[in-house]
Enzyme design. Sequence first.
Site, PDB file in Angstrom:
ATOM      1  N   HIS A  49       1.539   2.381  -3.468  1.00 48.11           N
ATOM      2  CA  HIS A  49       0.489   3.255  -4.008  1.00 48.11           C
ATOM      3  C   HIS A  49       0.661   4.679  -3.480  1.00 48.11           C
ATOM      4  O   HIS A  49       0.504   5.666  -4.212  1.00 48.11           O
ATOM      5  CB  HIS A  49      -0.894   2.734  -3.588  1.00 48.11           C
ATOM      6  CG  HIS A  49      -1.286   1.447  -4.233  1.00 48.11           C
ATOM      7  ND1 HIS A  49      -1.308   1.284  -5.594  1.00 48.11           N
ATOM      8  CD2 HIS A  49      -1.687   0.272  -3.692  1.00 48.11           C
ATOM      9  CE1 HIS A  49      -1.709   0.057  -5.881  1.00 48.11           C
ATOM     10  NE2 HIS A  49      -1.942  -0.583  -4.735  1.00 48.11           N
TER      11      HIS A  49
ATOM     12  N   GLU B 186       0.825  -1.216   0.000  1.00 48.20           N
ATOM     13  CA  GLU B 186       0.000   0.000   0.000  1.00 48.20           C
ATOM     14  C   GLU B 186       0.861   1.269   0.000  1.00 48.20           C
ATOM     15  O   GLU B 186       0.470   2.298  -0.571  1.00 48.20           O
ATOM     16  CB  GLU B 186      -0.949   0.001   1.195  1.00 48.20           C
ATOM     17  CG  GLU B 186      -1.920  -1.171   1.246  1.00 48.20           C
ATOM     18  CD  GLU B 186      -2.747  -1.356  -0.012  1.00 48.20           C
ATOM     19  OE1 GLU B 186      -2.914  -0.383  -0.780  1.00 48.20           O
ATOM     20  OE2 GLU B 186      -3.205  -2.478  -0.253  1.00 48.20           O
TER      21      GLU B 186
END
Length: 230
Positions: A19, A16
């Site tokens: 991202h 994550e």
Amino acid sequence: MNYTGQYNEVSTLTHELGHTMHSYYSNKTQPFATADYATFVAEVASTFNEVLLNDMMQKKLKDDDMRLSLLMSMLDGFKGTLFRQTQFAEFELAIHEAAEKGTPLTGKVLTQMYGDITRKYYGHDKGVCTVEDNVAVEWAAIPHFYMNFYVYQYSTSFVASQALAAKVLDGDKEAKKRYIEFISSGGSDYPIELLKKAGVDMTSSEPFDKTIEAMNGIMDEIETILDKQK
């Protein structure tokens, strides 16, 4: 996310944060109109981070059982992202082709199509893996099939990130620079062109070849550890 320090949570957080980095650098570098990046490259930074994490852990771990556990997890990632998502994409294409021919998309038809494709991918008829009949209805629980051609982009992003990470891990300083420029590019160009500038030509076989090479390397490591434990 829930976080208790387990390795799968460390890996998820690393994913994550990829991202996060992609969005941060793109928003910081690009004007509003081109800051958002295309779905085609949306999973590149996240899976790139996972490759770096796995490489670091493989170098740090000394215990063979722990290394084996990590290697098996990495191999499962190749199965789940490279092969399974490609399998999903083939099913999705078959759905659209059937609709264009006027074939009614009943539950029975979709189940038959999904079952046939899954058995092909897992080598059911060749005795490689046994695909139980109930697996054929799995399509009904996968929300991505209700979107337009989404799942293949998991595989393409995974292949691109493997190729990018391989260059960085080989010590290519220019590759590292190009990667930072890539995650700073947002949607300023077509995804294929952005990846070419980063050093990965998705119109060639090189990214796929490097991914299979990495997967084979993982299997070789697994076999080496298992041979030692006999």
